[in-house]
Design a protein around this motif. Structure first.
Motif, PDB file in Angstrom:
ATOM      1  N   SER A  25      45.457  74.576  22.822  1.00  0.00           N
ATOM      2  CA  SER A  25      44.554  75.707  23.041  1.00  0.00           C
ATOM      3  C   SER A  25      43.364  75.208  23.852  1.00  0.00           C
ATOM      4  O   SER A  25      43.204  73.996  24.052  1.00  0.00           O
ATOM      5  CB  SER A  25      44.064  76.266  21.688  1.00  0.00           C
ATOM      6  OG  SER A  25      43.029  75.452  21.160  1.00  0.00           O
ATOM      7  N   PRO A  26      42.484  76.117  24.312  1.00  0.00           N
ATOM      8  CA  PRO A  26      41.288  75.659  25.020  1.00  0.00           C
ATOM      9  C   PRO A  26      40.381  74.789  24.160  1.00  0.00           C
ATOM     10  O   PRO A  26      39.543  74.060  24.699  1.00  0.00           O
ATOM     11  CB  PRO A  26      40.590  76.973  25.395  1.00  0.00           C
ATOM     12  CG  PRO A  26      41.674  77.985  25.456  1.00  0.00           C
ATOM     13  CD  PRO A  26      42.627  77.587  24.371  1.00  0.00           C
ATOM     14  N   TYR A  27      40.537  74.862  22.827  1.00  0.00           N
ATOM     15  CA  TYR A  27      39.682  74.072  21.935  1.00  0.00           C
ATOM     16  C   TYR A  27      40.372  72.822  21.399  1.00  0.00           C
ATOM     17  O   TYR A  27      39.704  71.905  20.925  1.00  0.00           O
ATOM     18  CB  TYR A  27      39.215  74.940  20.761  1.00  0.00           C
ATOM     19  CG  TYR A  27      38.293  76.052  21.185  1.00  0.00           C
ATOM     20  CD1 TYR A  27      36.943  75.823  21.415  1.00  0.00           C
ATOM     21  CD2 TYR A  27      38.781  77.337  21.392  1.00  0.00           C
ATOM     22  CE1 TYR A  27      36.100  76.838  21.822  1.00  0.00           C
ATOM     23  CE2 TYR A  27      37.947  78.366  21.798  1.00  0.00           C
ATOM     24  CZ  TYR A  27      36.609  78.105  22.015  1.00  0.00           C
ATOM     25  OH  TYR A  27      35.768  79.118  22.425  1.00  0.00           O
ATOM     26  N   ASP A 250      35.139  78.363  32.256  1.00  0.00           N
ATOM     27  CA  ASP A 250      36.253  79.186  31.781  1.00  0.00           C
ATOM     28  C   ASP A 250      35.726  80.176  30.743  1.00  0.00           C
ATOM     29  O   ASP A 250      35.074  79.796  29.776  1.00  0.00           O
ATOM     30  CB  ASP A 250      37.306  78.271  31.149  1.00  0.00           C
ATOM     31  CG  ASP A 250      38.584  78.997  30.737  1.00  0.00           C
ATOM     32  OD1 ASP A 250      38.529  80.201  30.448  1.00  0.00           O
ATOM     33  OD2 ASP A 250      39.630  78.325  30.665  1.00  0.00           O
ATOM     34  N   ARG A 252      37.021  81.612  28.395  1.00  0.00           N
ATOM     35  CA  ARG A 252      37.486  81.367  27.032  1.00  0.00           C
ATOM     36  C   ARG A 252      36.576  80.386  26.300  1.00  0.00           C
ATOM     37  O   ARG A 252      36.626  80.298  25.066  1.00  0.00           O
ATOM     38  CB  ARG A 252      38.915  80.837  27.047  1.00  0.00           C
ATOM     39  CG  ARG A 252      39.947  81.823  27.580  1.00  0.00           C
ATOM     40  CD  ARG A 252      41.305  81.170  27.715  1.00  0.00           C
ATOM     41  NE  ARG A 252      41.280  80.074  28.685  1.00  0.00           N
ATOM     42  CZ  ARG A 252      42.313  79.265  28.943  1.00  0.00           C
ATOM     43  NH1 ARG A 252      43.455  79.428  28.270  1.00  0.00           N
ATOM     44  NH2 ARG A 252      42.221  78.313  29.835  1.00  0.00           N
TER      45      ARG A 252
END
Length: 286
Positions: A25-27, A250, A252
């Protein structure tokens, strides 16, 4: 590489193997990295999400060997939920970070935590867990979360850095549980150590940890300086600061950037350098 296929054990050194969870994920970058320490018996560090395929992969990597402890750096949902099925399958105790966290009046930040996390033993700074040829010591590193621990492997001078130091990005510090002052102090503490290598919860191994930690401290101080310059000119809300500080980010990751800026502001407020009024922050005049 940290982008190896999920579920495939990768031997990083004779005492350390890694299994990537299927939760990119982005995290989390490519996913949460679970580390297995030992040869004839094992410790499992941050078993990750409660995903059946990942649990099966961990059990294949364990290969019937005794698991002396399941260790947790902190109980975010991408790190600790798999402790429960893994403990049931192996009989190993869950040990490590305390199950508590700070929550704001509105409960902000609670969603990230694994509320069912229940360790049999909470490790204090310097406390140890050991097995055949390996010893892991807890290193208290609050900041990313109030209860964050790293684990130092004495035999090889390796440090399992959880989310305190990552191998691909800076760590998110989100108040009220995340605390920028504590995070900076914990980075400084790591800078005083002589660890050879870091194995983070996300991203590549860090083979020059002191250089990275110095860079992280410098980066946070630069952000602090940016904030102070902005609020010295105008009273600003956090989203306005983020728009000026993180051009091209980004979308997100905007929420994470806002939490990080807020963490800096809370720390600066505590030090008497800024103040807040109805969501707008300004510098305190000397």
């Amino acid at each position: 590489m940290a982008d190896d296929p999920p579920g495939t054990p990768v031997q990083l050194e004779p005492l350390v193997a890694r299994v990537l969870a299927p939760n990119p994920s982005p995290y989390t970058f490519t996913g949460t990295q679970t580390h297995l320490v030992g040869t004839t018996d094992l410790a499992v560090i941050d078993p990750g999400p409660d995903d059946p395929a990942h649990i099966e992969a961990l059990l294949r990597a364990v290969a019937g060997r005794p698991v002396r402890a399941i260790l947790v750096t902190h109980h975010h949902r991408d790190h600790s939920p798999a402790t429960r099925p893994l403990a049931l399958a192996t009989g190993a105790p869950i040990v490590g970070a305390a199950p508590t966290h700070r929550a704001g009046e509105d409960g902000r930040g609670d969603a990230a935590f694994d509320h069912d996390y229940a360790p049999e033993r909470v490790l204090g700074d310097g406390e140890r867990v050991g097995g055949d040829g390996w010893t892991l010591s807890a290193v208290a590193t609050p900041g990313h979360t109030a209860n964050h621990l790293c684990f130092a492997l004495a035999e090889t001078q390796a440090l399992f850095s959880g989310d305190h130091v990552l191998g691909w990005s800076t760590s998110v510090v989100s108040p009220p549980d995340g605390d920028m002052g504590e995070y900076m102090a914990s980075l400084d503490r790591l800078l005083q150590r002589d660890d050879r290598i870091y194995y983070p919860g996300h991203g590549e191994a860090v083979d020059n940890p002191r250089r990275l930690v110095r860079g992280m401290l410098g980066h946070r101080k630069q952000r602090e300086g940016q904030i102070l310059r902005l609020v010295a000119r105008d009273a600003l809300a956090v989203p306005d600061m983020v728009a000026r500080m993180y051009a091209g980010l980004d979308a997100r990751l905007l929420a994470a950037a806002e939490r990080s800026v807020l963490a800096h502001l809370v720390d600066l407020d505590r030090r008497g350098l800024v103040s807040e009024d109805e969501g707008a922050w300004r510098a305190m005049r000397p």
